[in-house]
Design a protein around this motif. Structure first.
Motif, PDB file in Angstrom:
ATOM      1  N   LYS A  74       0.863  -1.183   0.000  1.00 27.28           N
ATOM      2  CA  LYS A  74       0.000   0.000   0.000  1.00 27.28           C
ATOM      3  C   LYS A  74       0.897   1.230   0.000  1.00 27.28           C
ATOM      4  N   THR A  75       0.459   2.239  -0.724  1.00 22.75           N
ATOM      5  CA  THR A  75       1.245   3.470  -0.839  1.00 22.75           C
ATOM      6  C   THR A  75       0.622   4.549   0.053  1.00 22.75           C
ATOM      7  N   TYR A  76       1.462   5.200   0.816  1.00 24.91           N
ATOM      8  CA  TYR A  76       1.010   6.279   1.693  1.00 24.91           C
ATOM      9  C   TYR A  76       1.804   7.542   1.358  1.00 24.91           C
ATOM     10  N   VAL A  77       1.100   8.643   1.211  1.00 23.15           N
ATOM     11  CA  VAL A  77       1.752   9.945   1.059  1.00 23.15           C
ATOM     12  C   VAL A  77       1.353  10.751   2.290  1.00 23.15           C
ATOM     13  N   LEU A  78       2.334  11.065   3.108  1.00 16.65           N
ATOM     14  CA  LEU A  78       2.070  11.771   4.367  1.00 16.65           C
ATOM     15  C   LEU A  78       2.575  13.202   4.257  1.00 16.65           C
ATOM     16  N   GLU A  82       1.506  14.309  11.798  1.00 16.69           N
ATOM     17  CA  GLU A  82       1.661  14.497  13.247  1.00 16.69           C
ATOM     18  C   GLU A  82       1.223  13.212  13.917  1.00 16.69           C
ATOM     19  N   ILE A  83       2.028  12.735  14.831  1.00 20.08           N
ATOM     20  CA  ILE A  83       1.629  11.561  15.617  1.00 20.08           C
ATOM     21  C   ILE A  83       0.729  12.067  16.735  1.00 20.08           C
ATOM     22  N   VAL A  84      -0.536  11.628  16.729  1.00 19.88           N
ATOM     23  CA  VAL A  84      -1.493  12.155  17.707  1.00 19.88           C
ATOM     24  C   VAL A  84      -1.780  11.164  18.826  1.00 19.88           C
ATOM     25  N   LYS A  85      -1.367   9.895  18.629  1.00 19.80           N
ATOM     26  CA  LYS A  85      -1.607   8.896  19.667  1.00 19.80           C
ATOM     27  C   LYS A  85      -0.554   7.803  19.552  1.00 19.80           C
ATOM     28  N   THR A  86      -0.065   7.329  20.686  1.00 14.48           N
ATOM     29  CA  THR A  86       0.902   6.227  20.672  1.00 14.48           C
ATOM     30  C   THR A  86       0.474   5.187  21.687  1.00 14.48           C
ATOM     31  N   SER A  87       0.842   3.935  21.415  1.00 19.44           N
ATOM     32  CA  SER A  87       0.592   2.868  22.378  1.00 19.44           C
ATOM     33  C   SER A  87       1.590   3.006  23.522  1.00 19.44           C
ATOM     34  N   GLN A  88       1.269   2.392  24.643  1.00 21.32           N
ATOM     35  CA  GLN A  88       2.264   2.326  25.728  1.00 21.32           C
ATOM     36  C   GLN A  88       3.335   1.319  25.352  1.00 21.32           C
ATOM     37  N   GLU A  89       2.901   0.293  24.631  1.00 18.75           N
ATOM     38  CA  GLU A  89       3.806  -0.791  24.266  1.00 18.75           C
ATOM     39  C   GLU A  89       4.814  -0.330  23.217  1.00 18.75           C
ATOM     40  N   THR A  90       6.062  -0.722  23.420  1.00 21.56           N
ATOM     41  CA  THR A  90       7.098  -0.427  22.428  1.00 21.56           C
ATOM     42  C   THR A  90       7.724  -1.738  21.973  1.00 21.56           C
ATOM     43  N   THR A 114      -1.192   6.569  15.902  1.00 26.11           N
ATOM     44  CA  THR A 114      -2.190   7.196  15.032  1.00 26.11           C
ATOM     45  C   THR A 114      -1.570   8.484  14.503  1.00 26.11           C
ATOM     46  N   VAL A 115      -1.638   8.640  13.193  1.00 25.60           N
ATOM     47  CA  VAL A 115      -1.032   9.791  12.527  1.00 25.60           C
ATOM     48  C   VAL A 115      -2.130  10.608  11.852  1.00 25.60           C
ATOM     49  N   LYS A 116      -2.090  11.908  12.087  1.00 22.19           N
ATOM     50  CA  LYS A 116      -2.937  12.841  11.336  1.00 22.19           C
ATOM     51  C   LYS A 116      -2.047  13.466  10.274  1.00 22.19           C
ATOM     52  N   ALA A 117      -2.536  13.530   9.046  1.00 22.69           N
ATOM     53  CA  ALA A 117      -1.731  14.101   7.961  1.00 22.69           C
ATOM     54  C   ALA A 117      -2.678  14.584   6.877  1.00 22.69           C
ATOM     55  N   LYS A 118      -2.096  15.159   5.820  1.00 22.03           N
ATOM     56  CA  LYS A 118      -2.880  15.480   4.634  1.00 22.03           C
ATOM     57  C   LYS A 118      -2.428  14.558   3.516  1.00 22.03           C
ATOM     58  N   ASN A 119      -3.335  14.235   2.624  1.00 21.27           N
ATOM     59  CA  ASN A 119      -2.945  13.432   1.476  1.00 21.27           C
ATOM     60  C   ASN A 119      -2.384  14.359   0.393  1.00 21.27           C
ATOM     61  N   ARG A 120      -2.043  13.800  -0.756  1.00 18.16           N
ATOM     62  CA  ARG A 120      -1.347  14.596  -1.775  1.00 18.16           C
ATOM     63  C   ARG A 120      -2.189  15.730  -2.346  1.00 18.16           C
ATOM     64  N   GLY A 122      -4.206  17.504  -0.308  1.00 20.00           N
ATOM     65  CA  GLY A 122      -4.492  18.415   0.795  1.00 20.00           C
ATOM     66  C   GLY A 122      -5.649  17.997   1.663  1.00 20.00           C
ATOM     67  N   LYS A 123      -6.195  16.798   1.404  1.00 15.39           N
ATOM     68  CA  LYS A 123      -7.337  16.326   2.181  1.00 15.39           C
ATOM     69  C   LYS A 123      -6.848  15.732   3.506  1.00 15.39           C
ATOM     70  N   PRO A 124      -7.430  16.159   4.639  1.00 14.47           N
ATOM     71  CA  PRO A 124      -6.987  15.620   5.929  1.00 14.47           C
ATOM     72  C   PRO A 124      -7.313  14.135   6.051  1.00 14.47           C
ATOM     73  N   MET A 125      -6.435  13.393   6.704  1.00 16.23           N
ATOM     74  CA  MET A 125      -6.688  11.974   6.939  1.00 16.23           C
ATOM     75  C   MET A 125      -6.072  11.574   8.266  1.00 16.23           C
ATOM     76  N   LYS A 126      -6.514  10.425   8.749  1.00 16.79           N
ATOM     77  CA  LYS A 126      -6.022   9.877  10.004  1.00 16.79           C
ATOM     78  C   LYS A 126      -5.754   8.395   9.756  1.00 16.79           C
ATOM     79  N   ILE A 127      -4.552   7.937  10.093  1.00 16.10           N
ATOM     80  CA  ILE A 127      -4.194   6.539   9.870  1.00 16.10           C
ATOM     81  C   ILE A 127      -3.709   5.942  11.190  1.00 16.10           C
ATOM     82  N   THR A 128      -4.230   4.763  11.515  1.00 18.99           N
ATOM     83  CA  THR A 128      -3.683   4.027  12.644  1.00 18.99           C
ATOM     84  C   THR A 128      -2.824   2.909  12.083  1.00 18.99           C
ATOM     85  N   ALA A 129      -1.581   2.828  12.541  1.00 21.26           N
ATOM     86  CA  ALA A 129      -0.637   1.840  12.020  1.00 21.26           C
ATOM     87  C   ALA A 129      -0.063   1.033  13.173  1.00 21.26           C
TER      88      ALA A 129
END
Ligand code: NI
Length: 169
Positions: A74-78, A82-90, A114-120, A122-129
């Motif tokens: 899958k291709t992601y353009v970020l 901004e990382i808006v959420k992180t797990s405690q687990e590393t 969880t990352v908040k970003a804009k796509n190519r 300019g549309k806002p998006m949120k991805i959890t990875a």
């Protein structure tokens, strides 16, 4: 499209805090396409704009999710991510970087983010990875802040080309 030169350590451009993308124009679309082509040619799973000498908060990632069977990449353009959420687990795993050829090191990263970003466009998006995708995102977002994996690695070592090919980064 064009394959661009990859900036190598210790080039000072890798240490700049990159500037936010403001305009989603034609030249940005060309830059994104050139970065995708450069990443694929390397080959790599991620590339940040400072690595091709552009001080912009932009990164491309292409990765097949290891948790899905026979997954297609899958291709992601970020853009301005901004990382808006992180797990405690590393989790600690071996990382490498196209700007630091033949170096690898063990780096601790968040397992999920969880990352908040804009796509190519300019549309806002949120991805959890999770897992390796979350690691790639953290590595690329670090590049936008002038941070390299060797800054976070507990140990850094040199590898041969063959050994490098076995690292998924
Ligand atoms: Ni890198």
């Amino acid at each position: 499209m064009a394959v661009l030169d990859i900036v190598k350590f210790p080039d000072p451009r890798l240490r700049l805090k990159a500037k936010p993308v403001q305009t989603f124009d034609k030249s940005l679309q060309k830059l994104i396409d050139d970065m995708l082509e450069t990443m694929r040619a390397a080959p790599g799973v991620g590339l940040a704009a400072p690595q091709i000498g552009q001080s912009l908060r932009l990164a491309v990632v292409e990765y097949a999710d290891e948790e899905e069977e026979d997954a297609k990449p899958k291709t992601y353009v970020l853009i301005n991510p901004e990382i808006v959420k992180t797990s405690q687990e590393t989790v600690v795993a071996t990382e490498a970087c196209l700007s630091l050829p033949n170096l690898a090191g063990e780096v601790e990263r968040y397992e999920d983010i969880t990352v908040k970003a804009k796509n190519r466009y300019g549309k806002p998006m949120k991805i959890t990875a999770s897992g390796w995708l979350a690691r790639i995102f953290q590595h690329e977002i670090d590049h936008l802040n002038g941070v390299l994996f060797i800054d976070r690695a507990t140990n850094v070592y040199e590898l041969t080309d063959e050994e490098m090919a076995e690292i998924k980064d």
